[in-house]
Design a protein around this motif. Structure first.
Motif, PDB file in Angstrom:
ATOM      1  N   TRP A 229      14.150   3.650   0.884  1.00 48.21           N
ATOM      2  CA  TRP A 229      12.693   3.589   1.003  1.00 48.21           C
ATOM      3  C   TRP A 229      12.280   3.573   2.475  1.00 48.21           C
ATOM      4  O   TRP A 229      11.416   4.338   2.899  1.00 48.21           O
ATOM      5  CB  TRP A 229      12.159   2.342   0.284  1.00 48.21           C
TER       6      TRP A 229
ATOM      7  N   ARG B 130      -0.401   3.580   2.978  1.00 48.21           N
ATOM      8  CA  ARG B 130      -1.229   2.792   2.059  1.00 48.21           C
ATOM      9  C   ARG B 130      -2.054   3.770   1.248  1.00 48.21           C
ATOM     10  O   ARG B 130      -2.291   4.901   1.705  1.00 48.21           O
ATOM     11  CB  ARG B 130      -2.139   1.831   2.813  1.00 48.21           C
TER      12      ARG B 130
ATOM     13  N   GLU C  69      -0.528   6.620  -4.046  1.00 47.98           N
ATOM     14  CA  GLU C  69       0.082   5.383  -4.551  1.00 47.98           C
ATOM     15  C   GLU C  69       1.223   4.990  -3.632  1.00 47.98           C
ATOM     16  O   GLU C  69       1.988   5.842  -3.205  1.00 47.98           O
ATOM     17  CB  GLU C  69       0.693   5.579  -5.946  1.00 47.98           C
ATOM     18  N   VAL C  70       1.323   3.701  -3.367  1.00 49.95           N
ATOM     19  CA  VAL C  70       2.434   3.165  -2.573  1.00 49.95           C
ATOM     20  C   VAL C  70       2.890   1.892  -3.266  1.00 49.95           C
ATOM     21  O   VAL C  70       2.160   0.905  -3.305  1.00 49.95           O
ATOM     22  CB  VAL C  70       2.007   2.872  -1.117  1.00 49.95           C
ATOM     23  N   ASP C  71       4.093   1.923  -3.836  1.00 44.63           N
ATOM     24  CA  ASP C  71       4.657   0.780  -4.565  1.00 44.63           C
ATOM     25  C   ASP C  71       6.084   0.540  -4.070  1.00 44.63           C
ATOM     26  O   ASP C  71       7.052   0.961  -4.711  1.00 44.63           O
ATOM     27  CB  ASP C  71       4.640   1.068  -6.068  1.00 44.63           C
TER      28      ASP C  71
ATOM     29  N   LYS D  53       9.689   1.283  -4.982  1.00 45.79           N
ATOM     30  CA  LYS D  53       9.906   1.989  -6.251  1.00 45.79           C
ATOM     31  C   LYS D  53       9.282   3.371  -6.342  1.00 45.79           C
ATOM     32  O   LYS D  53       9.882   4.278  -6.911  1.00 45.79           O
ATOM     33  CB  LYS D  53       9.342   1.151  -7.402  1.00 45.79           C
ATOM     34  N   ARG D  54       8.065   3.538  -5.796  1.00 44.20           N
ATOM     35  CA  ARG D  54       7.324   4.767  -6.097  1.00 44.20           C
ATOM     36  C   ARG D  54       6.352   5.090  -4.971  1.00 44.20           C
ATOM     37  O   ARG D  54       5.711   4.205  -4.404  1.00 44.20           O
ATOM     38  CB  ARG D  54       6.568   4.563  -7.399  1.00 44.20           C
TER      39      ARG D  54
ATOM     40  N   THR E 275       5.438  13.149  -6.283  1.00 42.02           N
ATOM     41  CA  THR E 275       5.709  11.835  -6.865  1.00 42.02           C
ATOM     42  C   THR E 275       7.185  11.557  -6.629  1.00 42.02           C
ATOM     43  O   THR E 275       8.050  12.283  -7.123  1.00 42.02           O
ATOM     44  CB  THR E 275       5.393  11.828  -8.373  1.00 42.02           C
TER      45      THR E 275
ATOM     46  N   THR F  41      10.211   8.737  -6.816  1.00 46.64           N
ATOM     47  CA  THR F  41      10.645   7.449  -7.352  1.00 46.64           C
ATOM     48  C   THR F  41      12.036   7.128  -6.827  1.00 46.64           C
ATOM     49  O   THR F  41      12.835   8.020  -6.551  1.00 46.64           O
ATOM     50  CB  THR F  41      10.632   7.432  -8.890  1.00 46.64           C
TER      51      THR F  41
END
Length: 157
Positions: free
Chosen positions: A34, A62, A82-84, A87-88, A107, A109
């Motif tokens: 990551w 962000r 999306e920023v997780d 994970k993703r 996308t 992951t």
């Protein structure tokens, strides 16, 4: 829809319809993968084919944040949707001097697997024609080479 296998033994690259799927397992913890894929100092060391350099001009990690990097003479840019961590990641992407129209959506992951991390990177282009054009530029070989560069960076810790 024609399915085209464009990768190698280590990196899966499949083009079908408007989608480009890239998948590889890296021998590194998910947090390290990551970090290598989301920080300017690390991205500059592996994004792009062998023999190229990349300048990360902007990276605001962000939702709503913008990103831009220049690889060789081509600038790419987009927005994080999306920023997780870790994970993703979902973002838009387009060449700065590209044709008018909507950007592609990536996308990405990050899945923990025995001994490493599987990166599943799905890019949905605005149309099959746009994907065909991207593939015609040698994009698939560039992807394989940049993932080789990333694997080397991760091996250094």
């Amino acid at each position: 829809m024609t399915r085209r296998e464009l990768g190698d033994a280590a990196t899966t690259v499949v083009a079908e319809g408007s989608d480009l799927l890239i998948e590889r397992v890296f021998a590194a913890p998910r947090e390290l993968v990551w970090t290598a894929m989301t920080t300017a100092e690390h991205l500059a060391r592996w994004i792009g084919p062998h023999g190229t350099t990349t300048e990360v001009v902007e990276l605001d990690l962000r939702p709503g944040g913008r990103w831009k990097w220049i690889n060789g003479e081509v600038a790419f840019l987009g927005e994080y949707l999306e920023v997780d961590p870790p994970k993703r990641l979902v973002r838009t992407t387009a060449p700065e001097q590209g044709p008018p129209g909507p950007p592609a959506v990536e996308t990405i992951t990050f899945e923990e697997v025995d001994g490493g991390t599987r990166v599943h990177w799905l890019t949905t282009f605005p149309s099959p024609d746009v994907l065909d054009f991207a593939v015609s530029t040698g994009m698939a070989m560039g992807i394989v080479e940049q993932y080789e560069r990333l694997a080397g960076l991760l091996a250094q810790g």
